[in-house]
Design a protein around this motif. Structure first.
Motif, PDB file in Angstrom:
ATOM      1  N   LEU A 257     -28.476 -16.722 -19.309  1.00  0.00           N
ATOM      2  CA  LEU A 257     -27.979 -18.095 -19.314  1.00  0.00           C
ATOM      3  C   LEU A 257     -28.178 -18.748 -17.950  1.00  0.00           C
ATOM      4  N   ARG A 258     -28.730 -19.950 -17.972  1.00  0.00           N
ATOM      5  CA  ARG A 258     -28.859 -20.696 -16.730  1.00  0.00           C
ATOM      6  C   ARG A 258     -27.487 -21.229 -16.300  1.00  0.00           C
ATOM      7  N   ILE A 259     -27.338 -21.564 -15.023  1.00  0.00           N
ATOM      8  CA  ILE A 259     -26.074 -22.067 -14.492  1.00  0.00           C
ATOM      9  C   ILE A 259     -25.643 -23.313 -15.252  1.00  0.00           C
ATOM     10  N   ALA A 260     -26.590 -24.184 -15.568  1.00  0.00           N
ATOM     11  CA  ALA A 260     -26.260 -25.412 -16.296  1.00  0.00           C
ATOM     12  C   ALA A 260     -25.746 -25.084 -17.684  1.00  0.00           C
ATOM     13  N   GLU A 261     -26.346 -24.101 -18.335  1.00  0.00           N
ATOM     14  CA  GLU A 261     -25.893 -23.709 -19.668  1.00  0.00           C
ATOM     15  C   GLU A 261     -24.479 -23.144 -19.618  1.00  0.00           C
ATOM     16  N   VAL A 262     -24.182 -22.401 -18.569  1.00  0.00           N
ATOM     17  CA  VAL A 262     -22.831 -21.866 -18.381  1.00  0.00           C
ATOM     18  C   VAL A 262     -21.842 -23.009 -18.203  1.00  0.00           C
ATOM     19  N   ALA A 263     -22.212 -23.987 -17.371  1.00  0.00           N
ATOM     20  CA  ALA A 263     -21.325 -25.121 -17.092  1.00  0.00           C
ATOM     21  C   ALA A 263     -20.960 -25.873 -18.362  1.00  0.00           C
ATOM     22  N   PHE A 264     -21.980 -26.259 -19.125  1.00  0.00           N
ATOM     23  CA  PHE A 264     -21.704 -27.039 -20.335  1.00  0.00           C
ATOM     24  C   PHE A 264     -21.087 -26.166 -21.431  1.00  0.00           C
ATOM     25  N   GLY A 265     -21.440 -24.900 -21.459  1.00  0.00           N
ATOM     26  CA  GLY A 265     -20.861 -23.988 -22.446  1.00  0.00           C
ATOM     27  C   GLY A 265     -19.379 -23.752 -22.219  1.00  0.00           C
ATOM     28  N   ALA A 266     -18.945 -23.864 -20.949  1.00  0.00           N
ATOM     29  CA  ALA A 266     -17.530 -23.674 -20.622  1.00  0.00           C
ATOM     30  C   ALA A 266     -16.721 -24.946 -20.804  1.00  0.00           C
ATOM     31  N   GLY A 267     -17.416 -26.074 -20.998  1.00  0.00           N
ATOM     32  CA  GLY A 267     -16.689 -27.316 -21.249  1.00  0.00           C
ATOM     33  C   GLY A 267     -16.767 -28.351 -20.155  1.00  0.00           C
ATOM     34  N   PHE A 268     -17.499 -28.088 -19.081  1.00  0.00           N
ATOM     35  CA  PHE A 268     -17.617 -29.061 -17.997  1.00  0.00           C
ATOM     36  C   PHE A 268     -18.604 -30.149 -18.382  1.00  0.00           C
ATOM     37  N   GLN A 269     -18.346 -31.355 -17.910  1.00  0.00           N
ATOM     38  CA  GLN A 269     -19.138 -32.507 -18.314  1.00  0.00           C
ATOM     39  C   GLN A 269     -20.367 -32.731 -17.443  1.00  0.00           C
ATOM     40  N   SER A 270     -20.426 -32.070 -16.297  1.00  0.00           N
ATOM     41  CA  SER A 270     -21.596 -32.192 -15.426  1.00  0.00           C
ATOM     42  C   SER A 270     -21.721 -30.937 -14.567  1.00  0.00           C
ATOM     43  N   LEU A 271     -22.921 -30.694 -14.084  1.00  0.00           N
ATOM     44  CA  LEU A 271     -23.151 -29.525 -13.243  1.00  0.00           C
ATOM     45  C   LEU A 271     -22.441 -29.666 -11.907  1.00  0.00           C
ATOM     46  N   SER A 272     -22.430 -30.882 -11.359  1.00  0.00           N
ATOM     47  CA  SER A 272     -21.760 -31.101 -10.069  1.00  0.00           C
ATOM     48  C   SER A 272     -20.250 -30.854 -10.187  1.00  0.00           C
ATOM     49  N   GLN A 273     -19.683 -31.305 -11.304  1.00  0.00           N
ATOM     50  CA  GLN A 273     -18.252 -31.061 -11.532  1.00  0.00           C
ATOM     51  C   GLN A 273     -17.977 -29.562 -11.623  1.00  0.00           C
ATOM     52  N   PHE A 274     -18.826 -28.845 -12.332  1.00  0.00           N
ATOM     53  CA  PHE A 274     -18.668 -27.397 -12.484  1.00  0.00           C
ATOM     54  C   PHE A 274     -18.730 -26.693 -11.137  1.00  0.00           C
ATOM     55  N   ASN A 275     -19.748 -27.033 -10.321  1.00  0.00           N
ATOM     56  CA  ASN A 275     -19.896 -26.386  -9.018  1.00  0.00           C
ATOM     57  C   ASN A 275     -18.684 -26.648  -8.119  1.00  0.00           C
ATOM     58  N   ARG A 276     -18.221 -27.894  -8.137  1.00  0.00           N
ATOM     59  CA  ARG A 276     -17.088 -28.250  -7.276  1.00  0.00           C
ATOM     60  C   ARG A 276     -15.815 -27.510  -7.693  1.00  0.00           C
ATOM     61  N   ILE A 277     -15.515 -27.498  -8.986  1.00  0.00           N
ATOM     62  CA  ILE A 277     -14.277 -26.851  -9.453  1.00  0.00           C
ATOM     63  C   ILE A 277     -14.387 -25.322  -9.347  1.00  0.00           C
ATOM     64  N   PHE A 278     -15.573 -24.784  -9.599  1.00  0.00           N
ATOM     65  CA  PHE A 278     -15.752 -23.337  -9.488  1.00  0.00           C
ATOM     66  C   PHE A 278     -15.496 -22.884  -8.052  1.00  0.00           C
ATOM     67  N   ARG A 279     -16.056 -23.623  -7.090  1.00  0.00           N
ATOM     68  CA  ARG A 279     -15.856 -23.262  -5.681  1.00  0.00           C
ATOM     69  C   ARG A 279     -14.375 -23.397  -5.297  1.00  0.00           C
TER      70      ARG A 279
END
Length: 293
Positions: A257-279
């Motif tokens: 799974l690509r990072i983007a696929e993980v982000a959207f698969g987990a429910g995040f609306q954008s990759l930038s949002q996912f990276n920020r909240i994950f960090r």
């Protein structure tokens, strides 16, 4: 996720410790009757609230004996007996004290306790009998002080004392009724939050605003937000974010799974949002997290 009663609200004893209900009544009761009023918990028989006045004679016996045997005997009686209504005991010194059970749903949840008074005039013979039971050569014993405290104990005519117990019985019914309402209300909120958590876990990979969950529960947004935070300990947005990060960490274990696929698969609306909240919650980027696995 299972939510227990302790996670959504204070323990059952919280209603008994209510400064508004009990302390106000205690103050009025004491002013009207000049009697003390305590609450004894049903489990440990521990005094929750102590009021004044207390019998100076009983206080003195506590100083001498390290705990009045009459009070200990009362506690043993409460432990051994199933008390469904008011009960009055007379101690070895002739003082009486009473307990009024507070019963809800068939169980005794606490006792109202008063007394430490005479309902008959004490006699010198009674005091002499009492004096013979005091420890010999005890450093704290001043027999004259004990005598003054004994004969200075409040005398309450039986009819007036019984009327005071009737007042406590009425208050016990009031507390029990409100306690039952309190418990039913708490159970209802627990069921609501259990339903909310199930719904959130089922739909957290989707667009999930607070409004959507509130509508599922037929609650206003503000009320749902308030009781959710009280029950779970964190706000709705933070809870959903943590849940999505938890799911993302599981998805990151799949190298296909690509990072983007993980982000959207987990429910995040954008990759930038996912990276920020994950960090924010993991202290590193999703890429670094995957590398550390």
């Amino acid at each position: 996720m299972k939510i227990s009663s302790s996670e959504i609200e204070d323990s059952d004893s919280s209603i008994l410790n209510s400064a508004t209900v009990f302390l106000d009544y205690k103050s009025a009761f004491t002013r009207a009757t000049n009697l003390p009023l305590n609450i004894l918990t049903a489990d440990a028989l521990k005094i929750v609230h102590i009021s004044s006045p207390q019998s100076s004679f009983c206080v003195l016996l506590n100083e001498i004996n390290g705990g009045c045997t009459a009070c200990l005997a009362l506690q043993r009686k409460l432990q051994e007996e199933s008390i469904s209504g008011p009960k009055t005991y007379k101690c070895f010194a002739g003082l009486v004290e009473s307990v009024v059970p507070i019963r809800a749903d068939g169980n005794t949840i606490a006792y109202l306790h008063t007394g430490q008074i005479f309902i008959d005039n004490p006699t010198q013979y009674q005091f002499n009998t009492l004096a013979n039971t005091l420890p010999v050569n005890h450093a704290l014993i001043d027999v004259e002080r004990v005598r003054r405290a004994y004969f200075g104990t409040q005398i309450v005519p039986p009819d007036r004392y019984n009327a005071s117990i009737e007042m406590l019985s009425a208050f016990a019914i009031y507390v029990a009724e409100n306690f039952s309402i309190h418990i039913e209300s708490r159970k209802y909120r627990i069921r609501l939050m259990q339903k909310a958590v199930r719904f959130i876990r089922t739909h957290c990979s989707e667009d999930l605003p607070l409004k959507k969950v509130a509508e599922e529960l037929n609650l206003s947004n503000n009320y749902f937000s308030e009781i959710f935070k009280k029950a779970i300990g964190v706000g709705f947005t933070e809870y959903v974010a943590k849940l999505r990060i938890e799911n993302a960490c599981k998805l990151l274990k799949n190298p296909n799974l690509r990072i983007a696929e993980v982000a959207f698969g987990a429910g995040f609306q954008s990759l930038s949002q996912f990276n920020r909240i994950f960090r924010k919650y993991k202290g590193c980027s999703p890429k670094d997290y995957r590398s550390s696995l």
